[in-house]
Scaffold this motif. Structure first.
Motif, PDB file in Angstrom:
ATOM      1  N   VAL A 116      35.856  25.262  21.284  1.00 57.85           N
ATOM      2  CA  VAL A 116      36.044  23.965  20.804  1.00 57.85           C
ATOM      3  C   VAL A 116      37.428  23.338  21.146  1.00 57.85           C
ATOM      4  CG1 VAL A 116      36.395  22.759  18.673  1.00 57.85           C
ATOM      5  CG2 VAL A 116      34.786  24.592  18.740  1.00 57.85           C
ATOM      6  N   VAL A 120      32.273  12.569  15.476  1.00 57.56           N
ATOM      7  CA  VAL A 120      32.937  13.214  14.258  1.00 57.56           C
ATOM      8  C   VAL A 120      34.425  12.430  14.156  1.00 57.56           C
ATOM      9  CG1 VAL A 120      34.294  15.463  14.078  1.00 57.56           C
ATOM     10  CG2 VAL A 120      32.309  15.358  15.328  1.00 57.56           C
ATOM     11  N   CYS A 124      34.564  13.981   7.685  1.00 58.40           N
ATOM     12  CA  CYS A 124      34.279  15.493   7.761  1.00 58.40           C
ATOM     13  C   CYS A 124      35.143  16.153   6.917  1.00 58.40           C
ATOM     14  CB  CYS A 124      34.195  15.987   9.351  1.00 58.40           C
ATOM     15  SG  CYS A 124      33.176  15.070  10.196  1.00 58.40           S
ATOM     16  N   LEU A 180      36.888  20.350  12.933  1.00 57.69           N
ATOM     17  CA  LEU A 180      36.795  21.332  13.896  1.00 57.69           C
ATOM     18  C   LEU A 180      35.416  22.052  13.741  1.00 57.69           C
ATOM     19  CD1 LEU A 180      40.164  23.004  14.098  1.00 57.69           C
ATOM     20  CD2 LEU A 180      39.076  21.789  15.742  1.00 57.69           C
ATOM     21  N   LEU A 188      32.738  20.199  15.152  1.00 56.99           N
ATOM     22  CA  LEU A 188      32.776  20.285  16.665  1.00 56.99           C
ATOM     23  C   LEU A 188      31.962  21.514  16.844  1.00 56.99           C
ATOM     24  CD1 LEU A 188      36.288  18.757  17.207  1.00 56.99           C
ATOM     25  CD2 LEU A 188      34.038  17.607  17.898  1.00 56.99           C
ATOM     26  N   ARG A 237      28.625  21.953  19.106  1.00 58.82           N
ATOM     27  CA  ARG A 237      28.895  22.649  20.339  1.00 58.82           C
ATOM     28  C   ARG A 237      27.727  23.712  20.332  1.00 58.82           C
ATOM     29  NH1 ARG A 237      32.491  23.377  24.628  1.00 58.82           N
ATOM     30  NH2 ARG A 237      32.382  25.597  25.493  1.00 58.82           N
ATOM     31  N   ARG A 260      26.761  16.712  22.054  1.00 56.68           N
ATOM     32  CA  ARG A 260      27.963  16.318  22.503  1.00 56.68           C
ATOM     33  C   ARG A 260      28.705  15.320  21.623  1.00 56.68           C
ATOM     34  NH1 ARG A 260      28.367  14.813  28.434  1.00 56.68           N
ATOM     35  NH2 ARG A 260      30.982  15.096  28.128  1.00 56.68           N
ATOM     36  N   CYS A 261      30.056  15.473  21.448  1.00 57.35           N
ATOM     37  CA  CYS A 261      30.664  14.677  20.528  1.00 57.35           C
ATOM     38  C   CYS A 261      31.674  13.480  20.934  1.00 57.35           C
ATOM     39  CB  CYS A 261      31.435  15.549  19.783  1.00 57.35           C
ATOM     40  SG  CYS A 261      30.358  16.872  18.750  1.00 57.35           S
ATOM     41  N   LEU A 265      35.118  11.538  19.371  1.00 59.03           N
ATOM     42  CA  LEU A 265      35.990  11.736  18.171  1.00 59.03           C
ATOM     43  C   LEU A 265      36.090  10.374  17.718  1.00 59.03           C
ATOM     44  CD1 LEU A 265      38.807  12.076  16.888  1.00 59.03           C
ATOM     45  CD2 LEU A 265      37.262  14.203  16.767  1.00 59.03           C
ATOM     46  N   ALA A 325      40.474  18.498  21.658  1.00 61.42           N
ATOM     47  CA  ALA A 325      39.214  18.770  21.678  1.00 61.42           C
ATOM     48  C   ALA A 325      38.697  18.684  23.167  1.00 61.42           C
ATOM     49  CB  ALA A 325      38.297  17.780  20.729  1.00 61.42           C
ATOM     50  N   LEU A 341      34.504  15.859  25.139  1.00 55.68           N
ATOM     51  CA  LEU A 341      34.360  14.656  24.086  1.00 55.68           C
ATOM     52  C   LEU A 341      33.400  13.697  25.370  1.00 55.68           C
ATOM     53  CD1 LEU A 341      37.290  14.574  21.925  1.00 55.68           C
ATOM     54  CD2 LEU A 341      35.140  15.197  21.537  1.00 55.68           C
TER      55      LEU A 341
END
Length: 405
Positions: free
Chosen positions: A140, A284, A289, A296, A299, A303, A308-309, A311, A332, A335
């Motif tokens: 992560v 995220v 969250c 975390l 994330l 994953r 996919r993320c 931030l 992270a 990203l």
């Protein structure tokens, strides 16, 4: 022997230098709930940004959740080593503890979790990055921090010419992503995206549209996605939250990738989205969250599911949220985009120590040095609401104070 935290709850409303508007809401004033944690001689700060259109929380409900909910059993949490304390804190379900059955309170939890983590790190003279490394699932976090260029967000209070046209050629060249806040009309949104694309090199930068759930009618959302599919890299929260069937149809029928935001508050939301093939990306955000450790977990679950993320940030974060977000954005892994907000433009520089700092030419916001998250809101006009976990279960008479850690 367990060290018990003393927790004070505050609220902050700070006028913004200019408004920020999108299809779901317009904001001219910050609204944050803050927690000050005194722990073994150290002081930590946390912040949550309650937004009714994101998690159902508002400033009053978030403060009441912190004041009126029985606190977690601290036995075995803040005892022993730094590592043990971080892992014990990461194991708590603070959103569930502070909320009711089926109604988590992630913004309130973010304020509490960040304050506890900040204080525990300061007690041990450790950077919060050390705590994140202990709590994160494998893969992560990256092996070293990377300061990415932040996305530039075009909200409906400013047009492309006013925002992008004012940038220097060097600042335009360093842009890697532009997020366009959608307009109520899909065709007008398509035209807006075309105007934005005139300012950037398509080989160097990407564009997305964030509808904030505004196109609630499935037919409108599908039409918008069809209009935008060839112009954007993804479409964020195009319809009402958790309308998995429509989100699936958008991806299947238009080929436009979906990014979840308001639809993705918990890892269980990600499981539902994955089961319906309703998303490719996830935004995220720390407050949404439940705190940096909650982020975390999001994330990690994304994953594991192949999502996919990005931030992201809440609009008008005023202190600890900004600091924790910058740290996560730097560490992270993998990203697709990061956001840093425009606190340096919206608020006076003396609200926090250190002041908000963003390189507006390279669009970079570095994490702050520790210990903890490295920021104190010592210039904020805070309203003291009461002490969490006190015998009295009603807020104290509010008083306004400028506090110092």
């Amino acid at each position: 022997m367990t060290v018990r935290p003393a927790l004070d709850v505050y609220t902050a409303r700070v006028p913004m230098a200019r408004p920020f508007a999108h299809a779901a809401h317009a904001r001219r004033t910050s609204e944050s709930v803050l927690v000050r944690c005194s722990l073994a001689g150290a002081t930590g700060w946390g912040e949550g940004a309650p937004r009714t259109y994101v998690t159902g929380e508002d400033l009053t409900s978030a403060a009441q959740a912190l004041l009126n909910t029985e606190p977690p059993d601290w036995e075995g949490v803040f005892t022993g080593s730094f590592e043990d304390g971080v892992r014990a804190l990461a194991a708590l379900d603070l959103p569930g503890t502070l909320g009711g059955p089926g109604r988590p309170a992630p913004a309130a939890a973010a304020a509490l979790e960040t304050a506890l983590l900040d204080a525990w790190c300061r007690t041990h003279d450790r950077d919060a990055a050390d705590a994140l490394a202990l709590a994160a699932a494998p893969g992560v976090l990256a092996s070293a921090p990377r300061i990415r260029a932040s996305a530039l967000v075009l909200d409906s209070s400013r047009g492309p010419e006013r925002l992008l046209g004012a940038l220097s050629p060097e600042a335009l060249a360093h842009l890697t992503h532009i997020k366009v806040k959608a307009l109520p009309d899909p065709r007008a949104t398509q035209q807006l995206v075309r105007q934005v694309r005139e300012f950037i090199d398509p080989a160097a930068g990407t564009v997305s549209v964030d509808a904030n759930g505004a196109w609630q009618d499935p037919a409108t959302a599908l039409r918008a996605a069809a209009l935008l599919a060839d112009h954007v890299s993804w479409l964020e929260e195009p319809t009402r939250p958790r309308d998995w069937a429509t989100l699936h149809r958008i991806q299947r029928d238009t080929g436009c990738p979906v990014m979840l935001d308001e639809s993705a508050v918990t890892p269980a939301d990600l499981d539902s989205a994955h089961a319906h093939a309703a998303a490719t990306y996830v935004n995220v955000r720390v407050s949404k969250c439940g705190g940096p450790l909650g982020a975390l977990r999001m994330l990690a679950r994304a994953r594991a599911l192949g999502l996919r993320c990005q931030l992201g940030v809440q609009v008008a974060e005023v202190g600890p949220l900004w600091a924790s977000g910058r740290l996560l954005a730097a560490w992270a892994a993998d990203l697709v985009a990061v956001e840093s907000g425009r606190q340096d433009e919206w608020f006076a520089p003396d609200l926090t120590t250190p002041a908000y700092a963003v390189d507006r030419v390279r669009h970079r916001a570095a994490p702050l040095p520790g210990p903890g998250f490295g920021l104190t809101p010592d210039g904020l006009p805070l309203r003291h609401i009461g002490r969490a976990g006190a015998p009295a279960r009603h807020p104290e008479t509010p008083t306004t104070t400028r506090t110092s850690a």
